[in-house]
Design a protein around this motif. Structure first.
Motif, PDB file in Angstrom:
ATOM      1  N   THR A  38      40.702  67.934  60.037  1.00 40.90           N
ATOM      2  CA  THR A  38      40.032  68.140  58.744  1.00 40.90           C
ATOM      3  C   THR A  38      40.807  69.060  57.802  1.00 40.90           C
ATOM      4  O   THR A  38      40.295  69.405  56.735  1.00 40.90           O
ATOM      5  N   SER A  99      51.660  52.159  50.897  1.00 38.11           N
ATOM      6  CA  SER A  99      52.179  52.094  49.525  1.00 38.11           C
ATOM      7  C   SER A  99      51.107  52.363  48.478  1.00 38.11           C
ATOM      8  O   SER A  99      51.427  52.628  47.318  1.00 38.11           O
ATOM      9  N   HIS A 100      49.834  52.327  48.866  1.00 38.79           N
ATOM     10  CA  HIS A 100      48.764  52.659  47.912  1.00 38.79           C
ATOM     11  C   HIS A 100      48.531  54.161  47.870  1.00 38.79           C
ATOM     12  O   HIS A 100      47.778  54.656  47.048  1.00 38.79           O
ATOM     13  N   ASP A 101      49.160  54.886  48.802  1.00 38.11           N
ATOM     14  CA  ASP A 101      48.965  56.337  48.862  1.00 38.11           C
ATOM     15  C   ASP A 101      50.235  57.100  48.511  1.00 38.11           C
ATOM     16  O   ASP A 101      50.201  58.079  47.781  1.00 38.11           O
ATOM     17  N   LEU A 102      51.355  56.655  49.045  1.00 34.01           N
ATOM     18  CA  LEU A 102      52.615  57.359  48.818  1.00 34.01           C
ATOM     19  C   LEU A 102      53.021  57.219  47.345  1.00 34.01           C
ATOM     20  O   LEU A 102      52.973  56.121  46.782  1.00 34.01           O
ATOM     21  N   THR A 103      53.429  58.333  46.746  1.00 34.94           N
ATOM     22  CA  THR A 103      53.856  58.263  45.351  1.00 34.94           C
ATOM     23  C   THR A 103      55.290  57.756  45.276  1.00 34.94           C
ATOM     24  O   THR A 103      56.003  57.668  46.280  1.00 34.94           O
ATOM     25  N   ARG A 179      21.511  72.155  39.913  1.00 35.74           N
ATOM     26  CA  ARG A 179      22.018  73.258  40.746  1.00 35.74           C
ATOM     27  C   ARG A 179      21.111  73.523  41.930  1.00 35.74           C
ATOM     28  O   ARG A 179      21.574  73.816  43.031  1.00 35.74           O
ATOM     29  N   ALA A 183      22.202  73.333  45.770  1.00 33.11           N
ATOM     30  CA  ALA A 183      22.037  74.505  46.639  1.00 33.11           C
ATOM     31  C   ALA A 183      21.165  74.152  47.842  1.00 33.11           C
ATOM     32  O   ALA A 183      21.435  74.583  48.970  1.00 33.11           O
ATOM     33  N   LEU A 186      23.134  72.258  50.422  1.00 33.85           N
ATOM     34  CA  LEU A 186      24.010  73.162  51.178  1.00 33.85           C
ATOM     35  C   LEU A 186      23.191  73.937  52.211  1.00 33.85           C
ATOM     36  O   LEU A 186      23.603  74.090  53.365  1.00 33.85           O
ATOM     37  N   GLY A 189      22.539  72.161  55.321  1.00 33.48           N
ATOM     38  CA  GLY A 189      23.651  71.856  56.212  1.00 33.48           C
ATOM     39  C   GLY A 189      24.712  70.941  55.648  1.00 33.48           C
ATOM     40  O   GLY A 189      25.655  70.583  56.359  1.00 33.48           O
ATOM     41  N   ALA A 190      24.577  70.551  54.378  1.00 34.96           N
ATOM     42  CA  ALA A 190      25.643  69.740  53.783  1.00 34.96           C
ATOM     43  C   ALA A 190      26.895  70.596  53.623  1.00 34.96           C
ATOM     44  O   ALA A 190      26.816  71.789  53.368  1.00 34.96           O
ATOM     45  N   ARG A 211      26.184  63.474  32.656  1.00 38.51           N
ATOM     46  CA  ARG A 211      26.423  64.802  33.268  1.00 38.51           C
ATOM     47  C   ARG A 211      25.256  65.709  32.907  1.00 38.51           C
ATOM     48  O   ARG A 211      24.910  65.839  31.738  1.00 38.51           O
ATOM     49  N   LEU A 316      32.991  41.492  40.291  1.00 39.87           N
ATOM     50  CA  LEU A 316      34.443  41.407  40.484  1.00 39.87           C
ATOM     51  C   LEU A 316      34.837  41.673  41.930  1.00 39.87           C
ATOM     52  O   LEU A 316      36.008  41.875  42.239  1.00 39.87           O
TER      53      LEU A 316
END
Lengths: 367, 367
Positions: A38, A99-103, A179, A183, A186, A189-190, A211, A316
């Motif tokens: 992790t 190739s979808h991850d490496l720059t 908020r 909170a 969390l 346990g998140a 937002r 799509l």
């Protein structure tokens, strides 16, 4: 064999089938999936001969020993380069990479390391494995499903507690509610919210991805809450729309419509179902009521180590559902300037009925 | 001119100096920096002739209008492709792109779109701009510094409140303390914690990047807290190490040593100072006390829209400090199996003394 070892074994079979001697996994979530690691820096070399190597830097030596006890460890600040050099030493002929991850810069650095390490000898041939690990990840194993169950339970409980405490009432702001929801998750346990929690009151509920701001909740408002919890790295995703005070007729009408569409979408989640057809089944309900133009997004998406992952369920999309896929079903109807409703659950596709992980009621809640 | 427009103007000058007609900015944080856009999908075409284009998808049409009022908007599901096609229509000769951000697959898709859009005509020549925007971002403007001040203040206040309430006491677990710290920062207005909060008690404090677990805080323990708050997208970063109950002599000794090193590091933050020398100045204090091998990481790093960004201040760093850089100074001494101390502030390099943004006391706090 650990779950992670089983997953590496499956990737090994894919790699062998594609004529690769090894796969260099650089996507950090794919590394986590295949090892259990992790930390914020790690890469994995999966070899068809079974001699895998996990690379990370010195900060994570102890953590790697605990989380990845069953893969040989290579500690180096330049993780990917060190694994690439090891691949050369191991006489890798064809080396798969993501190739979808490496720059672009990352690929140039990898090519240079391979050439330098080969020192005039044979340089491994690079071949993209595309999203081979993501394809594996789309089908959840029992450990992953259990993590998703817990993530969904945290979100369910957080909402239930806030509602019971009267936190969702006129006079409060969207930001305050958001908020508190974060909170509470969390505290339950998140590890984190799954994404930036959406709290949208009144006319804001007609904006699919509003937002939260200082908008004050008012009597008669729709209040749309789209949120989730992360547990063991797995994301839950749910949306509920409630009414503050008495519901007007137009509110009941679009709520019932979205609920009917959502039920149809859930019922369409079957092994072998085409994702475009699943979307169409739910969309038809809304379109037939004359609100087709007010349902402006896809029906759902896969969830797991990412909040959006395969399969996409929409117009799509492409492909069919398989047993063990974790997906959301989230139709919405949005009336600009007035208000909108979205109802979203997280479910697991099974050979039988889908397993519903989001357990909060979908009756119209009038607070 | 908005701040974002000033930043685009600076990039335009860089682009012109490199012989580019336009730059395609794909890194989402760079897009945010150059436009103010906070959504999850957006890209920007900065043109030397001033006709910039901002691309996002339909979910963000309204948000883009509010956040990016001063750049022409292009709404398209395939954001990068649409901007690339617009670059071709605008007869772009040389097109800069971010090779450290674009993936190998992304570049292939970009090349195809350019060729298709050119339809037999002139295809723009691609040239990497490397980290041109990141180089700009290393020097913070006054708006950014104000956001960092607020982010640091949230973290300072959260810690002060928890300490005053007695939340940091024997009998509690690392996880409980970490969750309370996160929740408090959110309640104080943080958008999110800056990173996974580190709470490390007793022997765990000797692990530089310990993940909080169910370890119980005990009397006499070191308690190391490394955390920060995100405000306006800007990250604060601070570490304090306290003692629960009476401090033993060895604890006071390494605490004072780290504090002296940290003060030396802060004093070395001057315009033109070499980052390797700044690290060495603080490291020398620890090495001369015989603990060189127990300070196992770099002295600090830049902070801003990312928690780790340029400049790196360490033995492997390169370059010199400039006015307006936001950096951390965070030496540590870790005695395996016993405990460790790290003290970290966020500061702004100025032509005068550095501005200290982390205002919590660095006296050894005995709780």
């Amino acid at each position: 064999m650990t779950r992670a070892a089983e997953r590496r074994e499956a990737l090994r079979i894919t790699a062998a089938a594609r004529g690769l001697d090894a796969v260099l996994v650089t996507n950090l979530l794919n590394v986590r999936y295949l090892t259990g690691f992790t930390g914020s820096n790690g890469a994995l070399l999966v070899r068809t001969d079974g001699r895998d190597l996990f690379g990370t830097d010195g900060r994570y030596t102890t953590q790697a020993g605990v989380q990845v006890p069953d893969v040989e460890l290579l500690v180096d600040r330049a993780t990917v380069s060190a694994l690439a050099a090891a691949a050369v030493r191991g006489r890798t002929g064809r080396l798969g990479y993501e190739s979808h991850d490496l720059t672009v810069d990352g690929l140039a650095a990898l090519e240079k390391v391979l050439a330098d390490a080969a020192a005039g000898g044979a340089v491994p041939e690079l071949a993209s494995v595309r999203r081979a690990v993501e394809a594996q990840r789309a089908i959840k194993d029992e450990d992953e499903i259990e993590s998703l169950r817990r993530a969904c339970a945290v979100a369910d409980t957080a909402l239930a507690e806030l509602a019971a405490e009267g936190a969702l009432r006129p006079g409060r702001t969207e930001l305050e509610v958001g908020r508190e929801l974060d909170a509470r998750m969390l505290a339950l346990g998140a590890e984190a919210p799954s994404f930036e929690t959406i709290v949208a009151a009144g006319a804001n509920s007609a904006i699919p991805h509003h937002r939260p701001d200082s908008t004050v909740l008012r009597d008669g408002d729709f209040l749309k809450l789209d949120f989730g919890a992360t547990v063991d790295g797995y994301h839950s995703d749910m949306t509920r729309t409630v009414v503050l005070g008495d519901a007007a007729d137009w509110q009941r009408e679009i709520y019932e419509l979205v609920a009917a569409s959502q039920a149809a979408g859930r019922a369409a989640l079957a092994v072998g179902a085409d994702v475009v057809e699943v979307d169409a089944t739910a969309r038809r309900v809304i379109a037939e009521a004359g609100h087709g133009e007010h349902f402006t997004h896809g029906l759902g998406h896969g969830v797991g180590l990412e909040i959006h992952e395969a399969p996409g369920i929409g117009q799509l999309g492409a492909g069919t559902l398989a047993s063990g896929m974790a997906v959301t079903v989230e139709p919405g109807v949005y009336l600009p300037g007035r208000g909108g409703v979205r109802i979203e659950d997280t479910l697991i596709v099974t050979d039988d009925e889908p397993e519903l992980l989001t357990l909060t009621s979908k009756e119209l809640l009038v607070l």
